[in-house]
Design an enzyme around this catalytic site. Structure first.
Site: not given
Length: 315
Positions: A271, A289
């Protein structure tokens, strides 16, 4: 006293800090500029984006407290910070309900093909309505199915409560003790104790119809090629915990082979640049997320974090 809320803070938490005489700066400072600028503050709050590593800690001797709005603290060198006399706090309970509900968002998405329907209906809905209706005709109910929960901390328990409330059986695996029952709070104040079954990881993999991960970052994925060979054929996988806990390439292979029927993913390796093959996979339900990203959770996090910081800076 000055606090840098580098990844933001709920307005209520900000007001609590300001009422205590602590100045709060919510302007984000890019990671590469923090070492030069963080010394102007007595503390910093972060979520998952900002990293507070040893090098940054060494560059900021003025730092007195680090606050993490959320559960996992793998973006903070906690032991090193504490060795330097810096307090480190997080808010482990504040987001549990929100994350658990996102798990079920992905589960409902998966068993009724909503993730795929939302992609194809805008493109084919007006020309192939009956074809899509037929394609999504084999959904299943969650009631009566087994949910395997790997990691039975606060979020794992909240996920289990939702599962039990939906009529599912819960198979729980953890390295630590697991309670024999969980208490469900029903409308009207009624409370009911419902049994939970503690099992080995191998039993969970073999018997669970769905698996949800609730563990911190691990050096080795908990679900890799070897584990996917053990799972029940057609299992659904949900990960709202941490990237790195699933071997993403092994997951893609299991999805392609049909061993895993679908995956619901809120977290990813690398990420904020996840693997494109996962983002574009037709059997994956996706969120960026956002497990703790509800108004209620952010308010609880802001209030709890503010009170912890006040305790350290004004106590």
């Amino acid at each position: 006293m000055r606090i840098l809320a580098n990844d933001g803070i709920d307005p209520i938490g900000k007001k609590l800090l300001e009422d205590a005489g602590i100045e709060v700066d919510t302007n984000n400072i890019p990671q590469e500029e923090l070492a030069a600028k963080l010394n102007a503050y007595d503390g910093i709050t972060v979520r998952s984006a900002t990293k507070v590593r040893q090098e940054l800690i060494d560059a900021c001797p003025n730092l007195k407290v680090i606050g993490r709005g959320g559960v996992g603290m793998d973006n903070i060198d906690v032991a090193y910070a504490k060795s330097k006399g810096i307090a480190v706090e997080n808010t482990p309970a504040a987001s549990s309900q929100s994350v658990a509900e996102l798990v079920f968002t992905h589960l409902f998405n998966g068993v009724r093909f909503v993730y795929d329907a939302n992609r194809k209906m805008p493109v084919e809905g007006a020309t192939n309505f009956n074809g899509l209706k037929k394609a999504y005709a084999k959904g299943v109910e969650l009631k009566g199915k087994k949910l395997g929960i790997i990691g039975f901390g606060r979020i794992g328990k909240e996920t289990a409560k939702l599962a039990l409330g939906a009529g599912m059986d819960v198979l729980a695996f953890d390295l630590y003790d697991i309670p024999a029952t969980l208490q469900l709070e029903l409308s009207g104040g009624t409370k009911v104790d419902v049994p939970v079954k503690k099992v080995s990881l191998d039993t969970l993999l073999a018997e669970a119809d769905f698996i949800s991960l609730h563990i911190p970052f691990t050096e080795k994925p908990v679900l890799g090629k070897e584990e996917f060979e053990k799972v029940k054929p057609g299992v659904g996988i949900v990960n709202c915990s941490r990237g790195g806990t699933i071997d993403e390439q092994a997951l893609i292979e299991a999805l392609d082979s049909g061993k895993v029927s679908f995956a619901g993913l809120d977290v990813f390796d690398n990420e904020p640049t996840p693997l494109v093959a996962l983002l574009q996979h037709p059997k994956v339900s996706l969120t960026p997320h956002i497990g703790a990203a509800t108004n209620e959770a952010q308010e609880r996090i802001g209030v709890e974090l503010a009170n912890l910081l006040i305790g350290h800076l004004k106590g």
